[in-house]
Design a protein around this motif. Structure first.
Motif, PDB file in Angstrom:
ATOM      1  N   PHE A 325      17.947  -0.617  -4.165  1.00 36.52           N
ATOM      2  CA  PHE A 325      19.388   0.324  -4.595  1.00 36.52           C
ATOM      3  C   PHE A 325      19.809   1.077  -5.610  1.00 36.52           C
ATOM      4  O   PHE A 325      20.291   1.759  -5.058  1.00 36.52           O
ATOM      5  N   ALA A 326      18.763   0.388  -6.837  1.00 36.86           N
ATOM      6  CA  ALA A 326      18.979   0.593  -7.985  1.00 36.86           C
ATOM      7  C   ALA A 326      18.220   2.042  -8.125  1.00 36.86           C
ATOM      8  O   ALA A 326      18.814   3.002  -8.333  1.00 36.86           O
ATOM      9  N   THR A 327      17.177   1.836  -7.490  1.00 34.98           N
ATOM     10  CA  THR A 327      16.377   2.988  -7.861  1.00 34.98           C
ATOM     11  C   THR A 327      16.553   3.902  -6.257  1.00 34.98           C
ATOM     12  O   THR A 327      16.768   4.956  -7.554  1.00 34.98           O
ATOM     13  N   ARG A 328      17.176   3.839  -6.005  1.00 36.07           N
ATOM     14  CA  ARG A 328      17.984   5.229  -4.624  1.00 36.07           C
ATOM     15  C   ARG A 328      19.017   5.972  -5.657  1.00 36.07           C
ATOM     16  O   ARG A 328      18.996   7.238  -5.982  1.00 36.07           O
ATOM     17  N   ALA A 329      19.979   4.849  -6.523  1.00 38.90           N
ATOM     18  CA  ALA A 329      20.719   5.601  -7.033  1.00 38.90           C
ATOM     19  C   ALA A 329      20.548   5.940  -8.083  1.00 38.90           C
ATOM     20  O   ALA A 329      21.771   6.947  -9.214  1.00 38.90           O
ATOM     21  N   ALA A 330      19.620   6.227  -8.514  1.00 41.19           N
ATOM     22  CA  ALA A 330      19.012   7.245  -9.945  1.00 41.19           C
ATOM     23  C   ALA A 330      18.925   8.592  -9.765  1.00 41.19           C
ATOM     24  O   ALA A 330      18.886   8.697 -10.638  1.00 41.19           O
ATOM     25  N   ARG A 331      18.978   8.722  -8.387  1.00 41.38           N
ATOM     26  CA  ARG A 331      18.667  10.155  -8.566  1.00 41.38           C
ATOM     27  C   ARG A 331      19.583  10.935  -6.775  1.00 41.38           C
ATOM     28  O   ARG A 331      18.303  10.317  -5.452  1.00 41.38           O
ATOM     29  N   PRO A 332      20.403  10.910  -6.988  1.00 39.62           N
ATOM     30  CA  PRO A 332      20.648  11.474  -5.415  1.00 39.62           C
ATOM     31  C   PRO A 332      20.272  11.892  -4.910  1.00 39.62           C
ATOM     32  O   PRO A 332      19.923  12.830  -5.382  1.00 39.62           O
ATOM     33  N   GLY A 333      20.207  11.964  -3.533  1.00 34.07           N
ATOM     34  CA  GLY A 333      20.281  13.011  -3.079  1.00 34.07           C
ATOM     35  C   GLY A 333      18.493  13.443  -2.585  1.00 34.07           C
ATOM     36  O   GLY A 333      18.026  13.775  -1.772  1.00 34.07           O
ATOM     37  N   CYS A 334      17.387  12.473  -3.245  1.00 34.79           N
ATOM     38  CA  CYS A 334      16.585  12.091  -3.190  1.00 34.79           C
ATOM     39  C   CYS A 334      15.614  10.871  -2.588  1.00 34.79           C
ATOM     40  O   CYS A 334      16.460   9.803  -2.158  1.00 34.79           O
ATOM     41  N   ILE A 335      14.363  11.058  -2.196  1.00 33.24           N
ATOM     42  CA  ILE A 335      14.400   9.634  -1.266  1.00 33.24           C
ATOM     43  C   ILE A 335      13.253   9.069  -1.972  1.00 33.24           C
ATOM     44  O   ILE A 335      12.052   9.492  -2.352  1.00 33.24           O
ATOM     45  N   ALA A 336      13.061   7.603  -1.835  1.00 33.67           N
ATOM     46  CA  ALA A 336      12.266   7.146  -2.412  1.00 33.67           C
ATOM     47  C   ALA A 336      10.952   6.403  -1.841  1.00 33.67           C
ATOM     48  O   ALA A 336      10.949   5.996  -1.209  1.00 33.67           O
ATOM     49  N   VAL A 337       9.729   6.898  -2.820  1.00 33.23           N
ATOM     50  CA  VAL A 337       8.879   6.855  -1.956  1.00 33.23           C
ATOM     51  C   VAL A 337       7.652   5.796  -3.187  1.00 33.23           C
ATOM     52  O   VAL A 337       8.137   6.296  -3.627  1.00 33.23           O
ATOM     53  N   ALA A 338       7.506   4.834  -1.923  1.00 35.71           N
ATOM     54  CA  ALA A 338       6.526   3.704  -2.745  1.00 35.71           C
ATOM     55  C   ALA A 338       5.122   3.929  -2.599  1.00 35.71           C
ATOM     56  O   ALA A 338       4.816   3.697  -1.499  1.00 35.71           O
ATOM     57  N   THR A 339       4.343   3.789  -3.664  1.00 36.53           N
ATOM     58  CA  THR A 339       2.287   3.343  -3.846  1.00 36.53           C
ATOM     59  C   THR A 339       2.405   2.403  -2.932  1.00 36.53           C
ATOM     60  O   THR A 339       3.310   1.132  -3.323  1.00 36.53           O
ATOM     61  N   ASP A 340       1.424   1.712  -2.773  1.00 33.25           N
ATOM     62  CA  ASP A 340       1.573   0.232  -2.284  1.00 33.25           C
ATOM     63  C   ASP A 340      -0.430  -0.805  -2.362  1.00 33.25           C
ATOM     64  O   ASP A 340      -0.832  -1.042  -1.677  1.00 33.25           O
ATOM     65  N   VAL A 341      -0.515   0.023  -3.843  1.00 29.96           N
ATOM     66  CA  VAL A 341      -1.945  -0.455  -3.462  1.00 29.96           C
ATOM     67  C   VAL A 341      -2.190  -1.969  -4.695  1.00 29.96           C
ATOM     68  O   VAL A 341      -1.348  -2.869  -4.748  1.00 29.96           O
ATOM     69  N   CYS A 342      -3.053  -2.736  -4.448  1.00 28.61           N
ATOM     70  CA  CYS A 342      -3.797  -3.844  -5.227  1.00 28.61           C
ATOM     71  C   CYS A 342      -5.074  -4.354  -5.062  1.00 28.61           C
ATOM     72  O   CYS A 342      -5.692  -3.204  -4.870  1.00 28.61           O
ATOM     73  N   VAL A 343      -4.705  -4.217  -7.135  1.00 29.72           N
ATOM     74  CA  VAL A 343      -6.523  -5.021  -7.079  1.00 29.72           C
ATOM     75  C   VAL A 343      -6.336  -6.095  -7.379  1.00 29.72           C
ATOM     76  O   VAL A 343      -5.591  -7.032  -7.959  1.00 29.72           O
ATOM     77  N   PRO A 344      -7.662  -7.068  -7.956  1.00 31.68           N
ATOM     78  CA  PRO A 344      -7.647  -7.609  -8.710  1.00 31.68           C
ATOM     79  C   PRO A 344      -6.781  -7.917 -10.004  1.00 31.68           C
ATOM     80  O   PRO A 344      -7.553  -7.265 -10.507  1.00 31.68           O
ATOM     81  N   LEU A 345      -6.398  -9.525  -9.961  1.00 32.42           N
ATOM     82  CA  LEU A 345      -4.909  -9.723 -10.975  1.00 32.42           C
ATOM     83  C   LEU A 345      -6.104  -9.168 -12.942  1.00 32.42           C
ATOM     84  O   LEU A 345      -5.571  -8.734 -13.487  1.00 32.42           O
ATOM     85  N   SER A 346      -7.666  -9.038 -12.585  1.00 30.59           N
ATOM     86  CA  SER A 346      -8.435  -8.983 -13.649  1.00 30.59           C
ATOM     87  C   SER A 346      -8.449  -7.301 -14.636  1.00 30.59           C
ATOM     88  O   SER A 346      -8.860  -7.215 -15.540  1.00 30.59           O
ATOM     89  N   HIS A 347      -7.933  -6.808 -13.474  1.00 32.12           N
ATOM     90  CA  HIS A 347      -7.782  -4.632 -13.652  1.00 32.12           C
ATOM     91  C   HIS A 347      -6.299  -5.005 -13.575  1.00 32.12           C
ATOM     92  O   HIS A 347      -6.147  -3.675 -13.386  1.00 32.12           O
ATOM     93  N   LEU A 348      -4.933  -5.385 -13.108  1.00 32.41           N
ATOM     94  CA  LEU A 348      -4.035  -4.854 -12.869  1.00 32.41           C
ATOM     95  C   LEU A 348      -3.420  -4.499 -14.396  1.00 32.41           C
ATOM     96  O   LEU A 348      -2.695  -3.437 -13.867  1.00 32.41           O
ATOM     97  N   ALA A 349      -4.147  -4.782 -15.261  1.00 27.61           N
ATOM     98  CA  ALA A 349      -2.870  -4.445 -16.075  1.00 27.61           C
ATOM     99  C   ALA A 349      -3.437  -2.994 -16.230  1.00 27.61           C
ATOM    100  O   ALA A 349      -2.674  -1.804 -16.867  1.00 27.61           O
TER     101      ALA A 349
END
Length: 460
Positions: A325-349
């Motif tokens: 909810f906070a994300t959407r409120a940060a720019r009213p009138g826009c839509i929130a689009v989320a990416t969704d990748v996943c990597v081994p923990l050693s590569h995450l940072a």
């Protein structure tokens, strides 16, 4: 409406009566989900009440090569329920029976339309619970079809670790059981996992047999801040290697915390923040939290807070729960689009840092990070003006590079959202052309007329 569609709808109406409808509003409701994809309504919606009715609908549609799209709660985010080729939407929401429960075996069988909240309400006084929490109150059938996971995956796994067996209606109209209730088996191919994550492209999941878990004696929660995201990730990695067991462990970046402060009128320290939860005995959760606090301090963690009080726990986690909810409120009138990748923990940072650098170079609008950090799964969320071609173009280019970056680090293009419509082109990149071709061959063998959710996962 062409003659073929009319003939199929007439047959479905004779089968289901008023539970078969071509009402325009109902069809439009079944042609959208929580994604950015355009509404694509089916020609007809079928409200089914039993596995046998699902099988009968499929038999009618298969004879006419009429497309079929299973529909649960419509909470998916990759366009899985959009009926891009019309056809019939099979609505499972009225199949809500919990058909079997065994406290001794710690399992149950539910119809596909049962939601996770409904199931846990049923289990409330049994000492058991179902742990998978994707956020939305999704149906169990839909969760199996997308291999759903969420904040508790680090402790309990995703749907594929918690489903013992399925009852599936095949495109031909046959009903099959994919496994027994036994906790282990070496019998034949693993049909259960074949259908888990298939997104309705192979058949319709009508019943799910689930592994349940015992409720723990105590739950504690903690929060700690870091000036650098890499320090937070190093803390988690070190803690996991030390044997500390988390029930949940989430990471929000400073921008996300700032948005939460503005939305919720809170005053959290605006730094990268870990939110943690521990399950176990009263002494165990205190010990685990204490050990983690020591490790966090070694990596520069500050503003450490810990509590086993239920009200304080809920208050502490409210920031994480209000993030969307906070994300959407940060720019009213826009839509929130989320990416969704996943990597081994050693590569995450590295993956997060390189992605942030890329975004900051090319994107001048708000974006925020939320990560299921114990799994290596993260979401950069973009706030996009839906009418701006320039913003969509920039986002698409950034996302393309993000997926290539994750795949180059032995990761995946989707940690939990699925392929649907949005990620079809990435499948051959992840599995190679031969791997993708094998998946298509499996689809063709089970669904030779390509009626099952056509255009999802694969381009055709």
């Amino acid at each position: 409406m062409n003659r073929l569609a009319k003939n199929v709808i007439d047959q479905l109406s004779r089968l289901l009566g008023k539970r078969c409808t071509a009402n325009r509003v109902v069809c439009e409701q079944h042609g959208r989900d929580e994604s950015r994809h355009e509404v694509a309504p089916p020609d007809v919606v079928c409200f089914v009440h039993s596995p046998e009715e699902v099988a009968a609908v499929l038999k009618i549609c298969n004879r006419a090569s009429f497309p079929v799209v299973p529909f649960g709660a419509g909470t998916n985010v990759e366009g899985q329920v959009c009926a891009i080729r019309g056809g019939a939407s099979i609505d499972m929401s009225e199949m809500t029976a919990i058909t079997r429960f065994s406290q001794a075996d710690m399992d149950c069988t539910v119809q596909a339309g049962v939601t996770r909240e409904q199931l846990n309400d049923y289990l409330r006084d049994t000492g058991l619970f179902f742990p998978i929490d994707p956020g939305a109150n999704a149906t169990i059938g839909g969760m199996a079809a997308t291999n759903a996971s969420g904040t508790t995956t680090v402790a309990y796994g995703s749907m594929k670790e918690n489903v013992l067996a399925l009852r599936v209606a095949l495109p031909s109209g046959e009903l099959i059981n994919t496994a027994s209730r036994a906790r282990k088996s070496s019998a034949g191919y693993d049909l259960t996992r074949l259908f888990i994550g298939s997104e309705g492209t192979l058949g319709v999941i009508t019943e799910v047999t689930l592994r349940l878990h015992g409720r723990t004696e105590a739950v504690s929660a903690a929060r700690v801040c870091f000036s650098d995201i890499a320090e937070a990730i190093e803390t988690v990695t070190s803690a996991m290697q030390s044997g500390i067991r988390f029930a949940r462990i989430e990471l929000l970046d400073a921008t996300q915390i700032r948005a939460i402060n503005r939305y919720s009128k809170t005053d959290y320290l605006e730094q990268a923040t870990l939110f943690l939860e521990f399950h176990g005995s009263a002494s165990g959760v205190a010990e685990q939290a204490g050990l983690f606090g020591v490790i966090a301090a070694e990596f520069g963690g500050s503003d450490w807070q810990w509590t086993a009080n239920e009200n304080e726990r809920r208050q502490m986690w409210s920031a994480r729960h209000h993030a969307a909810f906070a994300t959407r409120a940060a720019r009213p009138g826009c839509i929130a689009v989320a990416t969704d990748v996943c990597v081994p923990l050693s590569h995450l940072a590295e993956c997060i840092a390189r992605t942030r650098e890329d975004i900051e170079t090319h994107w001048r609008w708000p974006f925020m990070l939320t990560a299921h950090i114990g799994d290596g799964n993260f979401h950069y969320v973009f706030l996009i003006d839906p009418d701006s071609e320039a913003e969509w173009s920039t986002y698409n280019a950034l996302y393309e590079r993000l997926v290539d970056r994750a795949l180059g680090m032995s990761g995946t293009c989707t940690g939990e959202h699925g392929i649907g419509l949005g990620k079809r082109k990435y499948l051959p990149r992840e599995f190679g052309e031969s791997g993708a071709a094998l998946m298509r061959a499996i689809k063709s063998a089970i669904d030779p007329n390509n009626i099952m959710n056509p255009g999802k996962i694969f381009e055709n």
